[in-house]
Design an enzyme around this catalytic site. Structure first.
Site, PDB file in Angstrom:
ATOM      1  N   HIS A 191      -7.473   0.056 -13.352  1.00  0.00           N
ATOM      2  CA  HIS A 191      -6.910  -1.206 -12.843  1.00  0.00           C
ATOM      3  C   HIS A 191      -7.323  -2.371 -13.747  1.00  0.00           C
ATOM      4  O   HIS A 191      -6.501  -3.215 -14.096  1.00  0.00           O
ATOM      5  CB  HIS A 191      -7.433  -1.510 -11.425  1.00  0.00           C
ATOM      6  CG  HIS A 191      -7.027  -0.528 -10.362  1.00  0.00           C
ATOM      7  ND1 HIS A 191      -7.929   0.028  -9.490  1.00  0.00           N
ATOM      8  CD2 HIS A 191      -5.815  -0.029 -10.032  1.00  0.00           C
ATOM      9  CE1 HIS A 191      -7.292   0.833  -8.656  1.00  0.00           C
ATOM     10  NE2 HIS A 191      -6.006   0.834  -8.960  1.00  0.00           N
ATOM     11  N   ARG A 244       0.351   6.096 -15.152  1.00  0.00           N
ATOM     12  CA  ARG A 244      -0.661   6.912 -15.830  1.00  0.00           C
ATOM     13  C   ARG A 244      -0.072   8.177 -16.423  1.00  0.00           C
ATOM     14  O   ARG A 244      -0.456   8.618 -17.485  1.00  0.00           O
ATOM     15  CB  ARG A 244      -1.767   7.305 -14.845  1.00  0.00           C
ATOM     16  CG  ARG A 244      -2.603   6.138 -14.395  1.00  0.00           C
ATOM     17  CD  ARG A 244      -3.402   6.481 -13.180  1.00  0.00           C
ATOM     18  NE  ARG A 244      -2.522   6.815 -12.065  1.00  0.00           N
ATOM     19  CZ  ARG A 244      -2.909   6.960 -10.821  1.00  0.00           C
ATOM     20  NH1 ARG A 244      -4.179   6.850 -10.511  1.00  0.00           N
ATOM     21  NH2 ARG A 244      -2.048   7.236  -9.873  1.00  0.00           N
ATOM     22  N   SER A 261      -8.378   5.813  -7.616  1.00  0.00           N
ATOM     23  CA  SER A 261      -9.392   5.406  -6.640  1.00  0.00           C
ATOM     24  C   SER A 261      -9.784   6.607  -5.777  1.00  0.00           C
ATOM     25  O   SER A 261     -10.956   6.803  -5.450  1.00  0.00           O
ATOM     26  CB  SER A 261      -8.847   4.291  -5.750  1.00  0.00           C
ATOM     27  OG  SER A 261      -8.531   3.166  -6.509  1.00  0.00           O
ATOM     28  N   LYS A 302      -4.506   2.633   7.141  1.00  0.00           N
ATOM     29  CA  LYS A 302      -5.489   3.423   6.392  1.00  0.00           C
ATOM     30  C   LYS A 302      -6.890   3.024   6.800  1.00  0.00           C
ATOM     31  O   LYS A 302      -7.128   1.904   7.233  1.00  0.00           O
ATOM     32  CB  LYS A 302      -5.330   3.155   4.897  1.00  0.00           C
ATOM     33  CG  LYS A 302      -4.196   3.907   4.251  1.00  0.00           C
ATOM     34  CD  LYS A 302      -4.332   3.761   2.741  1.00  0.00           C
ATOM     35  CE  LYS A 302      -3.035   4.034   2.026  1.00  0.00           C
ATOM     36  NZ  LYS A 302      -3.081   3.609   0.624  1.00  0.00           N
TER      37      LYS A 302
HETATM   38  O1  PNS Z   1      -2.501   1.071  -4.917  1.00  0.00           O
HETATM   39  P1  PNS Z   1      -1.301   1.642  -4.229  1.00  0.00           P
HETATM   40  O2  PNS Z   1      -1.716   2.216  -2.891  1.00  0.00           O
HETATM   41  O3  PNS Z   1      -0.571   2.627  -5.091  1.00  0.00           O
HETATM   42  O4  PNS Z   1      -0.276   0.408  -3.944  1.00  0.00           O
HETATM   43  C1  PNS Z   1       0.922   0.608  -3.228  1.00  0.00           C
HETATM   44  C2  PNS Z   1       1.606  -0.727  -2.910  1.00  0.00           C
HETATM   45  C3  PNS Z   1       0.636  -1.685  -2.252  1.00  0.00           C
HETATM   46  C4  PNS Z   1       2.123  -1.341  -4.182  1.00  0.00           C
HETATM   47  C5  PNS Z   1       2.816  -0.425  -1.961  1.00  0.00           C
HETATM   48  O5  PNS Z   1       2.386   0.373  -0.912  1.00  0.00           O
HETATM   49  C6  PNS Z   1       3.471  -1.690  -1.398  1.00  0.00           C
HETATM   50  O6  PNS Z   1       4.080  -2.431  -2.111  1.00  0.00           O
HETATM   51  N1  PNS Z   1       3.284  -1.921  -0.077  1.00  0.00           N
HETATM   52  C7  PNS Z   1       3.799  -3.101   0.593  1.00  0.00           C
HETATM   53  C8  PNS Z   1       4.939  -2.775   1.557  1.00  0.00           C
HETATM   54  C9  PNS Z   1       6.260  -2.698   0.828  1.00  0.00           C
HETATM   55  O7  PNS Z   1       6.735  -3.646   0.249  1.00  0.00           O
HETATM   56  N2  PNS Z   1       6.851  -1.496   0.870  1.00  0.00           N
HETATM   57  C10 PNS Z   1       8.093  -1.211   0.174  1.00  0.00           C
HETATM   58  C11 PNS Z   1       7.826  -0.914  -1.293  1.00  0.00           C
HETATM   59  S1  PNS Z   1       9.166  -0.094  -1.991  1.00  0.00           S
END
Ligand code: PNS
Length: 163
Positions: free
Chosen positions: A18, A91, A129, A42
């Protein structure tokens, strides 16, 4: 026009992968907001306050990095902050499918926001993570894979680690 990017994620915890993506982002965009998702479903290892504190401490010398939280739709947050870009790290090929889906869904929800993918340095391409938490809790070394502050905090949580 200055370009503001949002780098969203769970950051539970922040890894050097990150950190690498954020550093790269600061060289491409004028400002970058590290946006930590508030996800009530979560059960995170690090509380929201800890994740904010860690990210702020790691980037305290970077004037153009802001740490914030968001809930709800990412595109709504990006719009609210008047940002133009969502940054995501890629990645490996395995990341691509889910990232592709998210980028296209976000594009559909708000076609004015662009998703930009950035590749981390090679040595971070296998870090996540989830793996950091698993390896550390089973006594494995995570030195060099997470900021020192994260290592400290992992130890503080009473998880095992071999010397
Ligand atoms: O670190 P992560 O868990 O891979 O991040 C995922 C994240 C936070 C980018 C994704 O879950 C997100 O954008 N959540 C917010 C809700 C949302 O907008 N969902 C639709 C996305 S297509």
């Amino acid at each position: 026009m200055s370009t503001l990017a949002v780098y969203p994620g769970s950051f539970d915890p922040l890894t050097n992968g990150h950190v690498d993506i954020i550093s790269r982002g600061t060289r491409v965009f004028d400002r970058i907001i590290v946006a930590i998702l508030v996800n009530a479903e979560k059960a995170p290892l690090f509380s929201m306050d800890e994740r904010i504190e860690i990210a702020r401490e790691v980037f305290k010398a970077h004037q153009n990095v802001e740490v914030d939280t968001f809930d709800g739709l990412l595109v709504d947050y990006v719009e609210r902050r008047h940002a133009q870009v969502i940054v995501r790290g890629l990645r490996a090929v395995s990341d691509f499918e889910v990232e592709f889906q998210m980028a296209l869904m976000n594009q559909r929800l708000n076609p004015t926001i662009e998703t930009v993918f950035m590749m981390p340095a090679e040595q971070y391409t296998y870090i996540s993570s989830r793996l950091i938490k698993e390896v550390f809790s089973l006594g494995g070394r995570v030195q060099g894979l997470v900021p020192e502050l994260v290592e400290e905090r992992l130890r503080g949580k009473g998880l095992a680690q071999k010397k």
